[in-house]
Design a protein around this motif. Structure first.
Motif, mmCIF file in Angstrom:
data_model
loop_
_atom_site.group_PDB
_atom_site.id
_atom_site.type_symbol
_atom_site.label_atom_id
_atom_site.label_comp_id
_atom_site.label_asym_id
_atom_site.label_seq_id
_atom_site.Cartn_x
_atom_site.Cartn_y
_atom_site.Cartn_z
ATOM 1 N N ALA A 196 59.125 100.293 -12.180
ATOM 2 C CA ALA A 196 59.156 100.220 -13.677
ATOM 3 C C ALA A 196 58.323 98.975 -14.079
ATOM 4 N N SER A 200 55.522 99.533 -16.901
ATOM 5 C CA SER A 200 55.529 98.608 -18.143
ATOM 6 C C SER A 200 54.304 97.872 -18.384
ATOM 7 N N ILE A 264 63.772 97.051 -19.441
ATOM 8 C CA ILE A 264 63.747 97.505 -18.059
ATOM 9 C C ILE A 264 65.380 97.257 -17.594
#
Length: 300
Positions: A196, A200, A264
């Motif tokens: 993640a 990102s 997140i």
């Protein structure tokens, strides 16, 4: 071959999902007369082609085997299938091997029921995916009477080259399974967080894989050191400390800030932070990371 087969134990496998099918297939290949039963009969077809005997009922399946291996969804499913007066009468003198996931308490309760009905009982945890069953690397942990394990070593050897008897105490295999799963899930959820973060920040996942390969030995060393230091109760930082709580605390907050800014999910990391904060509040900021092992009890 016929003479060899006659000398081998007759086995029943209850439950022929992917794992149960792998267990039954390995036993058939090792020359054991293998009877199978599954709630959905179609899942027995491929094993029947290999030579398995498909029982018409659970009762018939249990009657057919000297050893009954159970691999269903959970202990409640096992109870529904086997904990009856009819099965209780049929299992006297047999060995029941429960390879269904469960809890240590569930294993102890099962051991009590089976031994009450005159059967021997081994409770096990399969530490492998189905493709490892029957291979040298196949690992299964078994707990219960050592004599029952030793008497059927050929059967367990057919299931994997690393089938171990770890304790007479029937709950031990499932307890260790839970501990190892906790370690595995820590790694897997950590990987999800890493993915993640990379996504990102527009970092290619191939790059993450390359850097993980370089970093993995360091992390492996940290895990090994954490277990050793906790076992020895060496919680204060010393000349051999690899990391302190303070160093991790600072880096963890950098991660939390990044995750917050990139939206997140932080729920797992917030849990880590809560444990660290409890340790710091108790005066362990500069102690070895192993000191955190004292703060896993809820409310401590």
């Amino acid at each position: 071959m016929d003479m060899e087969r006659k000398m081998k134990s007759s086995i029943t496998v209850i439950g022929t999902g992917r794992m149960g099918s792998a267990l039954a297939s390995s036993l058939i290949q090792a020359g054991h007369t293998t009877t199978i039963w599954n709630r959905t009969r179609q899942k027995t077809d491929s094993l029947a082609k290999l030579g398995a005997i498909v029982a018409p009922s659970v009762e018939a399946a249990v009657m057919a085997g000297e050893i009954v291996i159970v691999n269903v969804s959970d202990y409640d499913a096992t109870k529904a299938l086997l904990h009856s007066d009819a099965i209780g009468s049929a299992i006297r003198g047999k060995l029941i091997v429960e390879l269904t996931s469960g809890t240590p308490t569930g294993a102890r309760e099962a051991a009590e029921w089976y031994t009450k009905h005159g059967a021997s009982y081994l409770d096990g945890a399969i530490m492998a995916t189905p493709d490892y069953i029957g291979t040298d690397a196949g690992t299964i942990l078994l707990a219960g009477p050592r004599a029952a394990f030793d008497s059927h070593s050929d059967v367990f050897r057919a299931l994997g080259g690393n089938v171990q008897h770890i304790s007479e105490e029937p709950g031990r295999a499932n307890a260790l399974d839970s501990a190892l799963l906790a370690l595995m899930w820590g790694a897997l959820f950590g990987t999800l967080h890493a993915i993640a973060v990379c996504q990102s920040e527009e970092i290619e996942l191939d790059e993450l894989a390359r850097q993980w390969s370089a970093t993995a030995p360091v992390i492996d060393g940290l895990v090994t050191d954490l277990i050793k230091r906790t076992s020895a109760g060496r919680f204060a930082s010393d000349s051999e400390s690899l990391s302190s709580i303070s160093a991790h605390h600072g880096s963890m907050h950098h991660l939390m800030e990044l995750m917050q800014s990139r939206k997140i999910d932080r729920s797992v990391v917030d849990g880590y932070d809560a444990i660290v904060k409890r340790a710091i509040a108790a005066g362990h900021l500069h102690d070895d990371f192993a000191a955190l092992s004292q703060f896993l009890a809820v409310g401590k």
